[in-house]
Design a protein around this motif. Structure first.
Motif, PDB file in Angstrom:
ATOM      1  N   MET A   1     -11.269   7.263  -1.317  1.00  0.00           N
ATOM      2  CA  MET A   1     -11.487   6.381  -0.159  1.00  0.00           C
ATOM      3  C   MET A   1     -10.737   6.937   1.041  1.00  0.00           C
ATOM      4  O   MET A   1      -9.539   7.170   0.974  1.00  0.00           O
ATOM      5  N   ASN A   2     -11.482   7.163   2.098  1.00  0.00           N
ATOM      6  CA  ASN A   2     -10.840   7.611   3.330  1.00  0.00           C
ATOM      7  C   ASN A   2     -10.314   6.408   4.105  1.00  0.00           C
ATOM      8  O   ASN A   2     -11.033   5.452   4.333  1.00  0.00           O
ATOM      9  N   VAL A   3      -9.061   6.505   4.472  1.00  0.00           N
ATOM     10  CA  VAL A   3      -8.440   5.419   5.226  1.00  0.00           C
ATOM     11  C   VAL A   3      -8.483   5.760   6.713  1.00  0.00           C
ATOM     12  O   VAL A   3      -8.095   6.857   7.112  1.00  0.00           O
ATOM     13  N   ASP A   4      -8.990   4.823   7.485  1.00  0.00           N
ATOM     14  CA  ASP A   4      -9.051   4.993   8.938  1.00  0.00           C
ATOM     15  C   ASP A   4      -7.693   4.561   9.514  1.00  0.00           C
ATOM     16  O   ASP A   4      -7.417   3.367   9.637  1.00  0.00           O
ATOM     17  N   ILE A   5      -6.873   5.548   9.839  1.00  0.00           N
ATOM     18  CA  ILE A   5      -5.513   5.265  10.312  1.00  0.00           C
ATOM     19  C   ILE A   5      -5.534   4.433  11.594  1.00  0.00           C
ATOM     20  O   ILE A   5      -4.690   3.555  11.791  1.00  0.00           O
ATOM     21  N   THR A   6      -6.534   4.685  12.447  1.00  0.00           N
ATOM     22  CA  THR A   6      -6.646   3.909  13.688  1.00  0.00           C
ATOM     23  C   THR A   6      -6.810   2.428  13.368  1.00  0.00           C
ATOM     24  O   THR A   6      -6.225   1.568  14.010  1.00  0.00           O
ATOM     25  N   LYS A   7      -7.617   2.156  12.352  1.00  0.00           N
ATOM     26  CA  LYS A   7      -7.844   0.765  11.938  1.00  0.00           C
ATOM     27  C   LYS A   7      -6.541   0.132  11.437  1.00  0.00           C
ATOM     28  O   LYS A   7      -6.236  -1.023  11.760  1.00  0.00           O
TER      29      LYS A   7
ATOM     30  N   ASN B   1      -6.482  -5.483   2.859  1.00  0.00           N
ATOM     31  CA  ASN B   1      -7.229  -5.782   1.639  1.00  0.00           C
ATOM     32  C   ASN B   1      -8.663  -6.227   1.960  1.00  0.00           C
ATOM     33  O   ASN B   1      -9.616  -5.867   1.268  1.00  0.00           O
ATOM     34  N   ASP B   2      -8.819  -7.004   3.040  1.00  0.00           N
ATOM     35  CA  ASP B   2     -10.163  -7.438   3.461  1.00  0.00           C
ATOM     36  C   ASP B   2     -10.998  -6.237   3.893  1.00  0.00           C
ATOM     37  O   ASP B   2     -12.199  -6.176   3.642  1.00  0.00           O
ATOM     38  N   GLU B   3     -10.361  -5.296   4.554  1.00  0.00           N
ATOM     39  CA  GLU B   3     -11.070  -4.121   5.075  1.00  0.00           C
ATOM     40  C   GLU B   3     -11.547  -3.201   3.946  1.00  0.00           C
ATOM     41  O   GLU B   3     -12.675  -2.720   3.950  1.00  0.00           O
ATOM     42  N   TYR B   4     -10.656  -2.953   2.970  1.00  0.00           N
ATOM     43  CA  TYR B   4     -10.960  -1.966   1.920  1.00  0.00           C
ATOM     44  C   TYR B   4     -11.223  -2.592   0.553  1.00  0.00           C
ATOM     45  O   TYR B   4     -11.559  -1.892  -0.385  1.00  0.00           O
ATOM     46  N   ARG B   5     -10.997  -3.892   0.441  1.00  0.00           N
ATOM     47  CA  ARG B   5     -11.094  -4.634  -0.811  1.00  0.00           C
ATOM     48  C   ARG B   5     -10.038  -4.185  -1.817  1.00  0.00           C
ATOM     49  O   ARG B   5     -10.113  -4.468  -2.992  1.00  0.00           O
ATOM     50  N   TYR B   6      -9.032  -3.441  -1.342  1.00  0.00           N
ATOM     51  CA  TYR B   6      -7.808  -3.160  -2.082  1.00  0.00           C
ATOM     52  C   TYR B   6      -6.822  -2.569  -1.087  1.00  0.00           C
ATOM     53  O   TYR B   6      -7.149  -2.461   0.112  1.00  0.00           O
ATOM     54  N   LEU B   7      -5.641  -2.243  -1.572  1.00  0.00           N
ATOM     55  CA  LEU B   7      -4.617  -1.711  -0.666  1.00  0.00           C
ATOM     56  C   LEU B   7      -4.428  -0.221  -0.948  1.00  0.00           C
ATOM     57  O   LEU B   7      -3.665   0.151  -1.859  1.00  0.00           O
ATOM     58  N   PRO B   8      -5.106   0.634  -0.192  1.00  0.00           N
ATOM     59  CA  PRO B   8      -4.939   2.072  -0.426  1.00  0.00           C
ATOM     60  C   PRO B   8      -3.496   2.505  -0.139  1.00  0.00           C
ATOM     61  O   PRO B   8      -2.875   2.014   0.817  1.00  0.00           O
ATOM     62  N   GLU B   9      -2.997   3.415  -0.952  1.00  0.00           N
ATOM     63  CA  GLU B   9      -1.620   3.881  -0.807  1.00  0.00           C
ATOM     64  C   GLU B   9      -1.373   4.450   0.591  1.00  0.00           C
ATOM     65  O   GLU B   9      -0.328   4.224   1.201  1.00  0.00           O
ATOM     66  N   GLU B  10      -2.354   5.185   1.092  1.00  0.00           N
ATOM     67  CA  GLU B  10      -2.219   5.792   2.414  1.00  0.00           C
ATOM     68  C   GLU B  10      -2.021   4.725   3.506  1.00  0.00           C
ATOM     69  O   GLU B  10      -1.231   4.914   4.440  1.00  0.00           O
ATOM     70  N   ALA B  11      -2.710   3.622   3.350  1.00  0.00           N
ATOM     71  CA  ALA B  11      -2.573   2.525   4.317  1.00  0.00           C
ATOM     72  C   ALA B  11      -1.179   1.915   4.234  1.00  0.00           C
ATOM     73  O   ALA B  11      -0.560   1.616   5.265  1.00  0.00           O
ATOM     74  N   LEU B  12      -0.675   1.756   3.003  1.00  0.00           N
ATOM     75  CA  LEU B  12       0.671   1.190   2.845  1.00  0.00           C
ATOM     76  C   LEU B  12       1.722   2.116   3.448  1.00  0.00           C
ATOM     77  O   LEU B  12       2.676   1.666   4.091  1.00  0.00           O
ATOM     78  N   HIS B  13       1.538   3.416   3.268  1.00  0.00           N
ATOM     79  CA  HIS B  13       2.472   4.377   3.870  1.00  0.00           C
ATOM     80  C   HIS B  13       2.463   4.255   5.387  1.00  0.00           C
ATOM     81  O   HIS B  13       3.512   4.330   6.030  1.00  0.00           O
ATOM     82  N   ARG B  14       1.281   4.059   5.959  1.00  0.00           N
ATOM     83  CA  ARG B  14       1.184   3.935   7.413  1.00  0.00           C
ATOM     84  C   ARG B  14       1.905   2.671   7.907  1.00  0.00           C
ATOM     85  O   ARG B  14       2.630   2.704   8.899  1.00  0.00           O
TER      86      ARG B  14
END
Ligand code: FES
Length: 160
Positions: A1-7, A31-44
């Motif tokens: 899953m590619n995480v949109d950092i801007t988002k 979670n609403d955006e990806y239906r889970y919490l991607p690790e990359e998003a949490l790092h951001r």
């Protein structure tokens, strides 16, 4: 899953100036955006908010509404409360586990279904019951499960 950092940055911006930073709201939006919490998003979020990853993980694992792994297109929760249990919830869960080849907490290989168990959801007279994408499906029988799954999970498994 590619995480949109801007988002992710937009979500953080929305909350970062609040007095008591609502980390749960940030995680809910992700979670609403990806239906889970991607690790990359949490790092951001950790980097932008200067909050330890351990804090974000503790929230992510404490609340059942969050998932750290990708979820399926459809969410199935089997009620395992007492009333549903005595009406055959275990057999329902067994069939779903077998048909989807997943255990509770997992997502089917084709990414279509996530299976979980819940305790009483307050509709005991309808048991055995599952919550399918937020809708209660009561008085469930083994025969009705095929219909519930759309009858295409076997085909999908073979083609995935
Ligand atoms: S036990 Fe299943 S709804 Fe109450």
């Amino acid at each position: 899953m590619n995480v949109d950092i801007t988002k992710i940055d937009q979500i953080v911006e929305k909350y970062k100036d609040k007095d008591d930073v609502p980390y749960i709201s940030i995680l809910q939006d992700i979670n609403d955006e990806y239906r889970y919490l991607p690790e990359e998003a949490l790092h951001r979020v950790s980097k932008k908010m200067e909050v330890p990853m351990s804090h974000l993980y503790s929230l992510a694992t404490f609340y059942k509404c969050f998932s750290l792994v990708p979820r399926g297109d459809h969410e199935i929760q089997v009620c395992m409360g007492t009333a549903c249990h005595v009406r055959g919830a275990s057999r329902i869960l067994e069939k779903l586990t077998r048909d989807l080849q997943v255990r509770p907490g997992q997502t089917s290989e084709n990414g279509k279904f996530s299976l979980d168990t819940v305790n009483c959801v307050g509709a005991c007279a309808q048991g055995p019951l599952v919550v399918f994408d937020g809708k209660y499906v009561g008085k469930l029988t083994l025969n009705k499960i095929e219909k519930l799954l759309g009858g295409n999970h076997e085909k999908d498994k073979k083609t995935s």
